[in-house]
Write an enzyme that holds these catalytic residues in place. Structure first.
Site, mmCIF file in Angstrom:
data_model
loop_
_atom_site.group_PDB
_atom_site.id
_atom_site.type_symbol
_atom_site.label_atom_id
_atom_site.label_comp_id
_atom_site.label_asym_id
_atom_site.label_seq_id
_atom_site.Cartn_x
_atom_site.Cartn_y
_atom_site.Cartn_z
ATOM 1 N N GLN A 74 0.836 -1.191 0.000
ATOM 2 C CA GLN A 74 0.000 0.000 0.000
ATOM 3 C C GLN A 74 0.875 1.247 0.000
ATOM 4 O O GLN A 74 2.004 1.221 -0.468
ATOM 5 C CB GLN A 74 -0.931 -0.055 1.218
ATOM 6 C CG GLN A 74 -1.769 -1.310 1.279
ATOM 7 C CD GLN A 74 -3.255 -1.031 1.164
ATOM 8 O OE1 GLN A 74 -3.697 0.081 0.914
ATOM 9 N NE2 GLN A 74 -4.053 -2.072 1.349
ATOM 10 N N VAL A 75 0.353 2.326 0.563
ATOM 11 C CA VAL A 75 1.042 3.609 0.485
ATOM 12 C C VAL A 75 2.176 3.686 1.506
ATOM 13 O O VAL A 75 2.078 3.151 2.612
ATOM 14 C CB VAL A 75 0.053 4.776 0.696
ATOM 15 C CG1 VAL A 75 -0.532 4.783 2.110
ATOM 16 C CG2 VAL A 75 0.700 6.121 0.370
ATOM 17 N N TYR A 77 5.891 6.403 2.527
ATOM 18 C CA TYR A 77 6.551 7.701 2.340
ATOM 19 C C TYR A 77 8.045 7.486 2.191
ATOM 20 O O TYR A 77 8.639 6.661 2.893
ATOM 21 C CB TYR A 77 6.280 8.606 3.549
ATOM 22 C CG TYR A 77 7.118 9.866 3.560
ATOM 23 C CD1 TYR A 77 6.862 10.904 2.670
ATOM 24 C CD2 TYR A 77 8.184 10.014 4.451
ATOM 25 C CE1 TYR A 77 7.644 12.051 2.659
ATOM 26 C CE2 TYR A 77 8.968 11.157 4.453
ATOM 27 C CZ TYR A 77 8.695 12.168 3.554
ATOM 28 O OH TYR A 77 9.473 13.303 3.537
ATOM 29 N N SER A 138 10.207 -0.761 5.694
ATOM 30 C CA SER A 138 9.105 -1.226 4.853
ATOM 31 C C SER A 138 9.657 -2.022 3.679
ATOM 32 O O SER A 138 10.756 -1.747 3.197
ATOM 33 C CB SER A 138 8.305 -0.031 4.328
ATOM 34 O OG SER A 138 7.803 0.757 5.393
ATOM 35 N N CYS A 169 1.342 1.853 4.921
ATOM 36 C CA CYS A 169 1.150 0.463 4.509
ATOM 37 C C CYS A 169 -0.294 0.007 4.698
ATOM 38 O O CYS A 169 -0.569 -1.187 4.800
ATOM 39 C CB CYS A 169 2.116 -0.468 5.247
ATOM 40 S SG CYS A 169 3.842 0.055 5.088
#
Length: 216
Positions: A74-75, A77, A138, A169
């Protein structure tokens, strides 16, 4: 059986999208005899959405750009002070399944952190590395035709505030941490060197080399 030599490119601070395109080209154009490479890089502030990413996990991106990618997950940074490693590996040649590759990367990170007296662990249901429940690294990979690209991001000495603009995430309220806050002042160059050694060890390469030249 150990593989031969793993090549590292140390790219410094680079915009995200040109590196993404270079990774794709490398993966598409490599041959069965191509040397495996890991690219070590920092990025200016950017949010990246994985293939499973949902818009609702982007809370208030504000002035930080959002890039859709083809990696798993997922997302997340990226920003200066975070060490990103892109693993451009012939996974079929290495003989690893995807789950084993992820586990080996997580173990490399755990051993790296242990060298700074930081006790970290992995979670079976949430790829990455955690310290007391807070995420410090991550993982997001893509496998195409038996070759991996994308990779890992380790929070070393960065501004963690932008993580509060997203559900990291895909987990609402997930705490993030970084090596500086756990081990004191840290030299990114030293962390990079230690990470190289741990990846060579855990991915079963016989040796490593530093590659020169660009990624265009």
């Amino acid at each position: 059986m150990m593989s031969a030599c793993l090549g590292f490119r140390e790219l410094g601070l680079q915009p995200y999208e040109p590196v993404l395109e270079a990774m794709r080209r490398f993966t598409e154009q490599r041959s069965p005899d191509s040397q495996d490479e890991i690219w070590l890089v920092e990025h200016p502030a950017v949010f990246t959405q994985g293939q499973a990413g949902k818009a609702e996990h982007l809370l208030v991106p504000g002035d930080i750009p959002v890039v859709q990618t083809d990696r798993g997950g997922q997302v997340t940074y990226h920003g200066p002070g975070q060490l990103v490693a892109y693993l451009l590996l012939d996974v079929r040649r290495l003989g690893f399944g995807v789950r084993e590759l992820v586990s080996r990367i997580e173990l490399a990170l755990i051993d790296l952190l242990a060298s700074y007296a930081v006790q970290a662990s992995a979670k079976p249901d949430a790829p990455g590395v955690y310290v007391d429940g807070a995420k410090i690294a991550s993982l997001g990979l893509r496998i195409r035709n038996g070759r991996s690209f994308h990779g890992l991001a380790l929070n070393v000495d960065m501004d963690l505030a932008p993580f509060r603009r997203i559900n990291p995430c895909g987990y609402a309220g997930l705490a993030m941490t970084q090596l500086r806050d756990l081990a004191g002042p840290i030299e990114l160059d030293e962390v990079r060197t230690r990470l190289r050694g741990q990846l060579v060890k855990h991915l079963d390469y016989a040796e490593q080399t530093t590659l020169t030249g660009g990624i265009d």
